[in-house]
Scaffold this motif. Structure first.
Motif, PDB file in Angstrom:
ATOM      1  N   TRP A 120      -5.045   6.096  -9.856  1.00 32.95           N
ATOM      2  CA  TRP A 120      -5.905   7.050  -9.169  1.00 32.95           C
ATOM      3  C   TRP A 120      -5.154   8.354  -8.904  1.00 32.95           C
ATOM      4  O   TRP A 120      -5.695   9.446  -9.090  1.00 32.95           O
ATOM      5  N   SER A 121      -3.896   8.247  -8.495  1.00 30.83           N
ATOM      6  CA  SER A 121      -3.105   9.447  -8.236  1.00 30.83           C
ATOM      7  C   SER A 121      -2.908  10.253  -9.510  1.00 30.83           C
ATOM      8  O   SER A 121      -2.936  11.492  -9.490  1.00 30.83           O
ATOM      9  N   LEU A 185      11.665  10.477  -0.088  1.00 30.06           N
ATOM     10  CA  LEU A 185      10.432  10.100   0.601  1.00 30.06           C
ATOM     11  C   LEU A 185       9.887  11.234   1.454  1.00 30.06           C
ATOM     12  O   LEU A 185       8.685  11.504   1.448  1.00 30.06           O
ATOM     13  N   VAL A 186      10.779  11.907   2.159  1.00 28.48           N
ATOM     14  CA  VAL A 186      10.350  12.912   3.139  1.00 28.48           C
ATOM     15  C   VAL A 186       9.815  14.175   2.477  1.00 28.48           C
ATOM     16  O   VAL A 186       8.738  14.682   2.833  1.00 28.48           O
ATOM     17  N   VAL A 203       1.414  12.258  -2.092  1.00 34.62           N
ATOM     18  CA  VAL A 203       2.555  11.447  -1.646  1.00 34.62           C
ATOM     19  C   VAL A 203       2.976  10.477  -2.745  1.00 34.62           C
ATOM     20  O   VAL A 203       4.162  10.343  -3.068  1.00 34.62           O
ATOM     21  N   ILE A 204       2.004   9.798  -3.335  1.00 34.72           N
ATOM     22  CA  ILE A 204       2.307   8.804  -4.370  1.00 34.72           C
ATOM     23  C   ILE A 204       2.950   9.464  -5.585  1.00 34.72           C
ATOM     24  O   ILE A 204       3.963   8.985  -6.108  1.00 34.72           O
ATOM     25  N   VAL A 205       2.367  10.569  -6.044  1.00 33.58           N
ATOM     26  CA  VAL A 205       2.905  11.258  -7.216  1.00 33.58           C
ATOM     27  C   VAL A 205       4.312  11.770  -6.940  1.00 33.58           C
ATOM     28  O   VAL A 205       5.234  11.599  -7.750  1.00 33.58           O
ATOM     29  N   GLY A 206       4.492  12.405  -5.791  1.00 31.90           N
ATOM     30  CA  GLY A 206       5.795  12.978  -5.469  1.00 31.90           C
ATOM     31  C   GLY A 206       6.889  11.942  -5.318  1.00 31.90           C
ATOM     32  O   GLY A 206       7.987  12.089  -5.867  1.00 31.90           O
ATOM     33  N   VAL A 207       6.604  10.878  -4.584  1.00 32.29           N
ATOM     34  CA  VAL A 207       7.607   9.829  -4.377  1.00 32.29           C
ATOM     35  C   VAL A 207       7.905   9.100  -5.680  1.00 32.29           C
ATOM     36  O   VAL A 207       9.065   8.807  -6.003  1.00 32.29           O
ATOM     37  N   ALA A 208       6.848   8.801  -6.457  1.00 38.63           N
ATOM     38  CA  ALA A 208       7.060   8.125  -7.738  1.00 38.63           C
ATOM     39  C   ALA A 208       7.905   8.991  -8.667  1.00 38.63           C
ATOM     40  O   ALA A 208       8.818   8.491  -9.344  1.00 38.63           O
TER      41      ALA A 208
END
Length: 239
Positions: A120-121, A185-186, A203-208
């Protein structure tokens, strides 16, 4: 959750595909999906001139993480139809809503929730890039660009090539790894605030991206080597 059905007789889903060129497919039998979000179902036509799908639109370099086919396949077909208003029968939805229906349908099919939210992200990124709002594109570029640059600098700092990031510095390597993981993460989570209502996808895209950056770079390099070798040995591909 929603429910898939056979639009021909109302029975259980039968997904029958006809290959167009090895990449795109058309349906041999109409399929339908009832979403909990709408009273009226969505029906995807079985007509090559009306609709075709490339299944799950996953770049080859990422298929080790998310394959192009799996239990989510019917959801991917419906999503391809929903992103084009002319390719289905049912209530009109915008692309962001189509992405949410995609996530709902995947989970209903039994796709793991982690994979469903990852996919989805990914489609949310495509929606932001292809949309009409410049601010969405800029938010996407900002997150991906900053995370990629900081990831590269963190690697150089960890290898003691360039001491540039304050949270790395000249520390024991376990502390540098912990500091790098914390800011992986931050920082993406903070940048995701620029995505507005789509911030969970940010958040998901960036952290992944932060945690998989090195794997992605290595696999991309290997894939480019393969493409070059294939071109050298087989010549230019004629489709």
């Amino acid at each position: 959750m929603g429910e898939f059905f056979d639009a021909e007789d109302g029975g259980s889903l039968r997904l029958e595909l006809l290959s167009v060129d090895g990449r795109d497919f058309s349906l041999l039998r109409r399929i339908g999906y009832r979403s909990k979000r709408y009273d009226e179902p969505f029906v995807v036509p079985a007509d090559l001139e009306t609709f075709s799908t490339d299944l799950a639109s996953v770049p080859r370099v990422f298929t080790w993480l998310v394959p192009r086919i799996g239990d989510f396949l019917p959801a991917a077909v419906v999503h391809d139809a929903l992103v084009d208003e002319q390719d289905y029968l049912g209530p009109p939805v915008d692309r962001a809503e189509a992405d949410l229906i995609f996530r709902e349908a995947m989970i209903g099919l039994g796709t793991g929730k982690v994979r469903a939210w990852l996919m989805w992200s990914a489609v949310t990124c495509a929606t932001m890039w292809d949309g009409r709002r410049l601010v969405d594109r800029l938010a996407l570029i900002l997150l991906v660009g900053v995370v990629s640059i900081l990831g590269g600098l963190a690697t150089l700092d960890f290898l003691d090539v360039w001491d540039v990031l304050p949270w790395m510095g000249q520390r024991p390597w376990p502390e540098e790894l912990a500091g790098g993981a914390f800011f992986a993460l931050v920082i993406p989570s903070a940048l995701a605030a620029t995505w507005g209502s789509q911030w969970p996808a940010g958040v998901i895209v960036g952290v992944a991206l932060a945690f998989l950056l090195h794997v992605t770079v290595v696999l991309l390099a290997l894939y480019l080597v393969y493409l070059g070798l294939e071109r050298l040995v087989s010549g230019r591909r004629v489709r």
